[in-house]
Design an enzyme around this catalytic site. Structure first.
Site, PDB file in Angstrom:
ATOM      1  N   ALA A  78      48.440  -3.135  58.926  1.00 44.79           N
ATOM      2  CA  ALA A  78      48.964  -3.326  57.573  1.00 44.79           C
ATOM      3  C   ALA A  78      50.139  -2.394  57.336  1.00 44.79           C
ATOM      4  CB  ALA A  78      47.862  -3.065  56.545  1.00 44.79           C
ATOM      5  N   ASP A  79      50.989  -2.792  56.406  1.00 40.98           N
ATOM      6  CA  ASP A  79      52.095  -1.937  55.987  1.00 40.98           C
ATOM      7  C   ASP A  79      52.338  -2.190  54.504  1.00 40.98           C
ATOM      8  OD1 ASP A  79      54.331  -0.153  57.420  1.00 40.98           O
ATOM      9  OD2 ASP A  79      55.210  -1.180  55.696  1.00 40.98           O
ATOM     10  N   THR A  80      52.544  -1.123  53.754  1.00 46.19           N
ATOM     11  CA  THR A  80      52.766  -1.233  52.315  1.00 46.19           C
ATOM     12  C   THR A  80      54.150  -0.709  51.974  1.00 46.19           C
ATOM     13  OG1 THR A  80      50.405  -0.950  51.873  1.00 46.19           O
ATOM     14  CG2 THR A  80      51.904  -0.560  50.033  1.00 46.19           C
TER      15      THR A  80
END
Length: 196
Positions: A78-80
């Site tokens: 994941a990446d935010t």
């Protein structure tokens, strides 16, 4: 069927250094292993739409692990990113950068986008979740206190919604609270059930 039952006989892997993502996975009742050690350069094409950046980066992270998965493994990456005024705010490089970012967020709305990639030896799938967050105007001494006390240099946009700043400065949220923490767990739960 519960997702934990559907995952029996599989090894669920979370490739993330984020303690918040691990906590959210645990709170969903999922058994998983944290895998670490492979880095992907977080660079994206400049022409990529800001709405697509988080998903693109989550897939880059996933690609770094493609050669080590075995049959039965399910990898989550994941990446935010935080988007304010059309600018993507990643993790601040130093205190001045964190002050600048919080200044952009103060008294305004911004969007938090988390991209997630699911991968097995048979293929991968990516998706993203967006939430709108509205901050009241933050005073300079509040910014200084937050940076001195919480040191949010590992967080996109230089803040954590689950920390002091979230309690005292956020006026409203549209969308997933947990997405703002770094992992849209409701969407992940549903998509993971469909994926496997």
């Amino acid at each position: 069927m519960l997702l934990k039952d559907k995952l029996k006989g599989r090894r669920l892997l979370l490739a993330s250094k984020s303690p918040r993502r691990s906590q959210l996975m645990r709170d969903c009742g999922l058994e998983f292993e944290v895998v670490d050690g492979r880095e992907a350069e977080e660079v994206y094409p400049p022409e990529l739409a800001v709405e697509q950046v988080a998903e693109y980066l989550s897939r880059l992270k996933s690609d770094a692990y493609a050669d080590v998965l075995t049959t039965g493994d399910v990898l989550i990456t994941a990446d935010t990113v935080v988007v304010a005024g059309g600018e993507i705010l990643g993790k601040p490089t130093d205190r001045a950068d964190a002050e600048r970012m919080l200044g952009l967020l103060s008294g305004a709305e911004h969007t938090v986008i988390t991209g997630v990639t699911l991968r097995t030896t048979d293929g991968c799938e990516s998706f993203s979740c967006s939430s709108r967050v509205r901050f009241r105007t933050i005073e300079p001494d509040e910014v200084a206190y937050y940076l001195d006390t919480y040191r949010p240099y590992d967080k996109a946009g230089a803040y954590g919604i689950q920390e002091w700043i979230g309690y005292v400065a956020i006026e409203g949220i549209e969308g997933s609270f947990y997405n703002v923490m770094g992992l849209p767990v409701q969407m992940l739960y549903v998509r993971l059930k469909e994926f496997i």
